[in-house]
Design an enzyme around this catalytic site. Sequence first.
Site, short mmCIF file in Angstrom:
data_model
loop_
_atom_site.label_atom_id
_atom_site.label_comp_id
_atom_site.label_asym_id
_atom_site.label_seq_id
_atom_site.Cartn_x
_atom_site.Cartn_y
_atom_site.Cartn_z
N ASP A 66 38.67 63.74 27.29
CA ASP A 66 38.98 63.70 25.87
C ASP A 66 39.67 64.94 25.29
O ASP A 66 40.67 64.83 24.60
CB ASP A 66 37.71 63.47 25.05
CG ASP A 66 37.05 62.13 25.31
OD1 ASP A 66 37.48 61.41 26.23
OD2 ASP A 66 36.08 61.81 24.59
N TRP A 123 30.91 51.74 27.72
CA TRP A 123 32.21 52.41 27.94
C TRP A 123 32.79 51.91 29.26
O TRP A 123 32.08 51.71 30.24
CB TRP A 123 32.03 53.93 28.01
CG TRP A 123 32.36 54.63 26.73
CD1 TRP A 123 33.52 55.28 26.43
CD2 TRP A 123 31.53 54.76 25.55
NE1 TRP A 123 33.46 55.80 25.15
CE2 TRP A 123 32.27 55.50 24.60
CE3 TRP A 123 30.25 54.32 25.23
CZ2 TRP A 123 31.76 55.80 23.34
CZ3 TRP A 123 29.74 54.62 23.98
CH2 TRP A 123 30.49 55.35 23.05
N GLU A 153 25.47 65.22 31.53
CA GLU A 153 26.82 64.67 31.39
C GLU A 153 27.83 65.50 32.18
O GLU A 153 28.69 64.97 32.88
CB GLU A 153 27.18 64.70 29.89
CG GLU A 153 28.54 64.16 29.55
CD GLU A 153 28.77 64.06 28.03
OE1 GLU A 153 27.93 64.57 27.25
OE2 GLU A 153 29.79 63.47 27.62
N ARG A 191 31.21 70.23 22.19
CA ARG A 191 32.00 69.07 21.76
C ARG A 191 33.36 69.52 21.23
O ARG A 191 33.58 70.69 20.96
CB ARG A 191 31.23 68.31 20.65
CG ARG A 191 29.90 67.73 21.09
CD ARG A 191 30.06 66.56 22.04
NE ARG A 191 30.82 65.47 21.46
CZ ARG A 191 31.24 64.40 22.15
NH1 ARG A 191 30.96 64.28 23.43
NH2 ARG A 191 31.94 63.46 21.57
N TYR A 222 26.20 58.15 23.12
CA TYR A 222 27.13 57.04 23.43
C TYR A 222 26.34 55.72 23.53
O TYR A 222 25.95 55.30 24.63
CB TYR A 222 27.83 57.29 24.77
CG TYR A 222 28.57 58.61 24.88
CD1 TYR A 222 29.62 58.93 24.02
CD2 TYR A 222 28.24 59.52 25.87
CE1 TYR A 222 30.31 60.13 24.13
CE2 TYR A 222 28.93 60.72 26.00
CZ TYR A 222 29.95 61.02 25.12
OH TYR A 222 30.62 62.20 25.26
C1 DGY Z 1 33.54 60.11 22.26
O1 DGY Z 1 33.12 59.55 21.25
O2 DGY Z 1 33.53 61.33 22.42
C2 DGY Z 1 34.04 59.30 23.34
O3 DGY Z 1 34.24 60.04 24.50
C3 DGY Z 1 35.29 58.59 22.96
O4 DGY Z 1 35.52 57.67 23.96
#
Ligand code: DGY
Length: 424
Positions: free
Chosen positions: A162, A33, A392, A195, A29
């Site tokens: 997410d 954010w 995370e 993910r 990231y």
């Molecule tokens: C990602 O790219 O996974 C972010 O969480 C989107 O905000």
Amino acid sequence: MRSDLDDQAIAILKRNDRGGYTVPTHGLYPYQWNWDSAFVALGFAEFDTDRAWTEIETLVSGQWDDGMIPHIIFHKQDPGYFPGPSVWGTGKTPPTSGITQPPVLASVVRRLWEAEGADPAHPRLRRLYEACLASHRWFHRFRDPLGNGLVMVTHNWETGRDNSSEWDDALARVDTSGVGTYQRRDTGHVDAAMRPTAAEYDRYVAILQFGRNSGWNHRTIADTGPFRVVDVGMSMELLRANRDLRVIAEALGDAAAVQELDERIALSEAGMDWLWNDAAGAYCSRDVTTGESSGLVTNASFLAFYAGVGSAAQRDRLLAGLARMTTSATYLLPSLEAGSRAYDHQRYWRGPIWLVVSYMVAIGLAEAGHGDWAERIRADSAQLIAKSGFYESFSPETGAGSGGNDFSWTAAMWLAWVRKAGGA
Ligand code: DGY
């Protein structure tokens, strides 16, 4: 005296500092954010208050004229992230995404301001107060289609949770036939098993493309977009943020805003039962288009205490749900109850523990007189960091870290909350 973990947490925030803003983690990231920065400011406030305020000021420099604070601000181009600024195509300066994220900023501003003595003349307060007020008004204007004070999201990324399975049914209806090809970057940084899947990602991109094709018209997106779900997390967070903003409005003598916020607070308090699912014994996210409740108990369900809602009977059911979680989880608080469809102890928001949600839940539980539960969540969080480091997120079963490492908001939560036995 500073402990070794204090030093590590401070070093992570300093290392992730890109000058006025902090990246959530290196690689995965690489931009600023929204809700990450809000929580990160709480960490900075423990050793550098000036830098804490700056983090938020830099965030609101990306606020849109209509009041929305975007979920990502792309201060500097970075090829290691998808979808980057050219994919969003919002045409803003600085470049931003076209969606928002959980409205936790006012709650953080109140905490920073009170920690410094709650002086209404604090030189950095008014601008941030106005930014938060404009952002809350944006939610009320564009994201309350039922007029009941709850928050509808138009992209699952807005929730911050997410890939929670709360979104699965609504996402399944999203047409991905026009998505085209693109290259994900996230799975090049961390294990793909941690993910979202490829099919899920196609849907995320399709919803983004709808927004872009509308010219990021927030009215069109809210009224006719492909994803329209009331998020239990953001509904609770906005109610809490309205209460916190009201305290600042009162200190600043803004009587009109106090009245406006009182009306919003009353509306949300009365409206929250639209999310109550009696079979689940919890508040659950609910689809606006179909009216269907997800029926899923997630960490966000327990934000009811943080928002100050629920009858005595509803709160008892929630506490029973918390107790049930301890029978399958070694550590609290999982993002999804084990045994639920799609539960996966290491896949992002389908099971792993996220300390920022745990923090808000613990605050709410302590305020509601359940200090024992708040302390259990804090102590478990301390064990996770001691065992695995500043990840995370963490498996509720093994405590192993998942996703990115040296994570800014985990370091911030250590400094602002986890290390403080007995409460934040
Ligand atoms: C990602 O790219 O996974 C972010 O969480 C989107 O905000």
